[in-house]
Design an enzyme around this catalytic site. Sequence first.
Site, PDB file in Angstrom:
ATOM      1  N   GLU A  56      -3.610 -23.517  12.523  1.00  0.00           N
ATOM      2  CA  GLU A  56      -2.581 -22.934  13.397  1.00  0.00           C
ATOM      3  C   GLU A  56      -3.122 -22.917  14.819  1.00  0.00           C
ATOM      4  O   GLU A  56      -4.322 -22.705  15.021  1.00  0.00           O
ATOM      5  CB  GLU A  56      -2.271 -21.502  12.943  1.00  0.00           C
ATOM      6  CG  GLU A  56      -1.316 -20.794  13.898  1.00  0.00           C
ATOM      7  CD  GLU A  56      -0.767 -19.475  13.374  1.00  0.00           C
ATOM      8  OE1 GLU A  56      -1.443 -18.838  12.543  1.00  0.00           O
ATOM      9  OE2 GLU A  56       0.325 -19.085  13.815  1.00  0.00           O
TER      10      GLU A  56
ATOM     11  N   ASN B 118       7.190 -18.760   6.480  1.00  0.00           N
ATOM     12  CA  ASN B 118       5.779 -18.372   6.452  1.00  0.00           C
ATOM     13  C   ASN B 118       5.649 -17.019   5.773  1.00  0.00           C
ATOM     14  O   ASN B 118       5.617 -16.930   4.561  1.00  0.00           O
ATOM     15  CB  ASN B 118       5.204 -18.383   7.867  1.00  0.00           C
ATOM     16  CG  ASN B 118       3.779 -17.877   7.917  1.00  0.00           C
ATOM     17  OD1 ASN B 118       2.963 -18.257   7.085  1.00  0.00           O
ATOM     18  ND2 ASN B 118       3.455 -17.008   8.856  1.00  0.00           N
ATOM     19  N   GLU B 119       5.619 -15.945   6.567  1.00  0.00           N
ATOM     20  CA  GLU B 119       5.450 -14.606   5.974  1.00  0.00           C
ATOM     21  C   GLU B 119       6.786 -13.879   6.024  1.00  0.00           C
ATOM     22  O   GLU B 119       6.915 -12.858   6.699  1.00  0.00           O
ATOM     23  CB  GLU B 119       4.387 -13.827   6.742  1.00  0.00           C
ATOM     24  CG  GLU B 119       2.983 -14.270   6.402  1.00  0.00           C
ATOM     25  CD  GLU B 119       1.910 -13.450   7.096  1.00  0.00           C
ATOM     26  OE1 GLU B 119       2.219 -12.722   8.057  1.00  0.00           O
ATOM     27  OE2 GLU B 119       0.751 -13.547   6.663  1.00  0.00           O
TER      28      GLU B 119
ATOM     29  N   CYS C 268       2.294 -17.662  11.835  1.00  0.00           N
ATOM     30  CA  CYS C 268       3.391 -17.031  12.572  1.00  0.00           C
ATOM     31  C   CYS C 268       3.980 -17.952  13.633  1.00  0.00           C
ATOM     32  O   CYS C 268       5.109 -17.754  14.083  1.00  0.00           O
ATOM     33  CB  CYS C 268       2.899 -15.751  13.228  1.00  0.00           C
ATOM     34  SG  CYS C 268       2.477 -14.490  12.043  1.00  0.00           S
TER      35      CYS C 268
HETATM   36  O1  AHR Z   1      -3.866 -16.369  10.355  1.00  0.00           O
HETATM   37  C1  AHR Z   1      -3.350 -15.579  11.366  1.00  0.00           C
HETATM   38  C2  AHR Z   1      -1.957 -15.055  11.034  1.00  0.00           C
HETATM   39  O2  AHR Z   1      -2.004 -14.235   9.917  1.00  0.00           O
HETATM   40  C3  AHR Z   1      -0.952 -16.105  10.643  1.00  0.00           C
HETATM   41  O3  AHR Z   1      -0.352 -16.678  11.738  1.00  0.00           O
HETATM   42  C4  AHR Z   1       0.044 -15.332   9.848  1.00  0.00           C
HETATM   43  O4  AHR Z   1       0.705 -16.117   8.889  1.00  0.00           O
HETATM   44  C5  AHR Z   1      -0.749 -14.209   9.256  1.00  0.00           C
HETATM   45  O5  AHR Z   1      -0.166 -12.989   9.476  1.00  0.00           O
END
Ligand code: AHR
Length: 672
Positions: free
Chosen positions: A62, A391-392, A260
């Site tokens: 990321e 994602n989350e 994120c």
């Molecule tokens: O790894 C950092 C963050 O942690 C990522 O962007 C997210 O998916 C998680 O909350």
Amino acid sequence: MKFMIKHILLIALTVSCFSCKKTSEAKSKSTNSNSNEVIQLDLDLSDTGIKIQPTMYGVFFEDINFAADGGLYAEMVKNRSFEFLLPKMGWKEPNSNTHSHNTDSGFLNPMQYSGENTNHRFARVTVKGSKYALINEGYRGMGIKKDAKYNLTLDAKKVSGDISKINIQLIDTLQNVLGETYIIPEKNTWKNYEAQLTASKTEAHAQLKLTFEGKGEIDLDMISLFPEDTWKGRKKGLRKDLVQLLSDLNPGFLRFPGGCIVEGRTLERRYQWKKTVGDIEDREVLVNRWNTEFMHKFTPDYYQSFGIGFFEYFQLFEDLGAEPLPILSCGIACQFNTGELVSMKDLDPYVQDALDLIEFANGDTSTKWGKLRTEMGHPKPFNLKYIGIGNEQWGEVYIERYKVFHEAIKAKYPDIIIVSGSGPFPDGDQFEYGWEQLKQMNAEIVDEHYYKSPEWFLENAGRYDSYDRKGPKVFAGEYAAHPKEVEDGPKENNWQGALAEAAFMTGLERNADVVTLTSYAPLMAHIDAFQWAPDLIWFNNLEAYGTVNYQVQKLFSTNAGTDVLSITENGKPLIGQHQIYASVVKDVHSNELIFKIVNSGTNHQNIIISPKGNKLSGEGSISTLQSDDLSTNNDFDNPEKIVLKTNQIKISDGKIQIELKPQSLNLVKIKI
Ligand code: AHR
């Protein structure tokens, strides 16, 4: 908000906990005493039928912590096309008229293109005299190495006057010149110019300086500087040392582009893959969602240039021999931020993005997106097999959107395996709800995330022993042990966390019939510009190293094996009895037994492994990662403080006898 809470806690601990930190470090010192007991373990050499998937150990990438812009993407000029919200951010004009009323100088005005350019701005430089200089500060400086070559490119258009030369220099913080070249601007239409500089000295915080000969106005855009020595020598490519560290992990897959960052704080700022392909100059710059996420890690100069876009990601996976695993927005912005939702009736374009991505990766040249891939230099399909949706995300809003994606993707591409999510936490109501719903839908792989204490990792080494064998597979998509009472930064990577992760990973491996993909997160962090710690790899502008956690990941991923066998004590898997955790695999290619055994305690442990119904013979090896000090990490000065040390072991009477050092991860290999 989870991020906030974590970081507020950390600040409080940093301020108040110096004395308790010392005590805890002291406590973590091993007593190095020998436990007298000999622990008898049973090894079953018969086939369990559980295969280790080639995707078992992968990486999560990321653009957080300057991992892409300022990191993996080797561009050294920050805000090269003046697109940041503050168009002059990253640029200095020490003698400009606006600053000193110096009439022998000049100034820069950000200008807007009149057409429909996706990158809207360029810089108009008015030169009134020789004192004018335009300096780019780089990503916390620019790392240059003695005798290395650096390629500069820029777009220029003469507007008025007689500017006859642009001098280009690499300078250090004291303004000493460390390399120079020049460009002769020729035309009053846009033209791309190239020049090369050779550095006369190694410097971690160099800057790029432009001065002008003659007077008048000149337009500049896409001022770019790359090292010539990039990964695979690709022009405007990736930082070689960082890709090498990834390659050394032999990853089975690469999850990207987040995190994120996929979701965005608002839907408008979500990651849109279509905006990251095609000509680099046309990729619309976007504010990075980690830019101002943490007030104590304020990085307003953090943007995404998308110099690494989806094409470059796919190319990287091909280089590494890893499966690409893209994660796309499901129409929900980060639920820790705005949680903005696209209405169900407006979801189509999001679903279409997913379908088009599959076509971009796999479609033949006659398709719209396959044609673009071909034009970008890759006629052969990338053979995408996996796609992640969301994602989350959590709650009904996720499930109802996920269903639409699932049906559309399966209708058009039945062989694509879809990864769904279970939210940001590894338990709780939303986690249970998500899993229940996804099971009912026959979801294929569910992504789980856990950023937890080392104790949690030790306690959860048996987490997957009881998972439903008939349900969806698990993608342990983001995990890391977060030790308490440590300072923010690289110190958050320490042997305590790494050892706990290793113990937990024996549980992942033992349950490889359920857990088919795993990745530590986040992957990379710039020492001068990170937002989140711990991270697997730390780098500055010149160097990079793998943390102790990296060494653990590498041990598992480069010794993955092919078939899970069983190692037990009194019929039970090793999930913390005597503070020991263990897994064993066979590798049918190298014809070896491979054991991973963690001793998390402070005593030496003697173990005897007896194969059931069979005898072993010959010799083997034991390689150990170990430290008596749980607060130890590798660092820039000592990148190999904790690395594997290998010794031979003898097998006597058909049994394996080994002594486990305190606080150690051991890799035992025996030829079958
Ligand atoms: O790894 C950092 C963050 O942690 C990522 O962007 C997210 O998916 C998680 O909350």
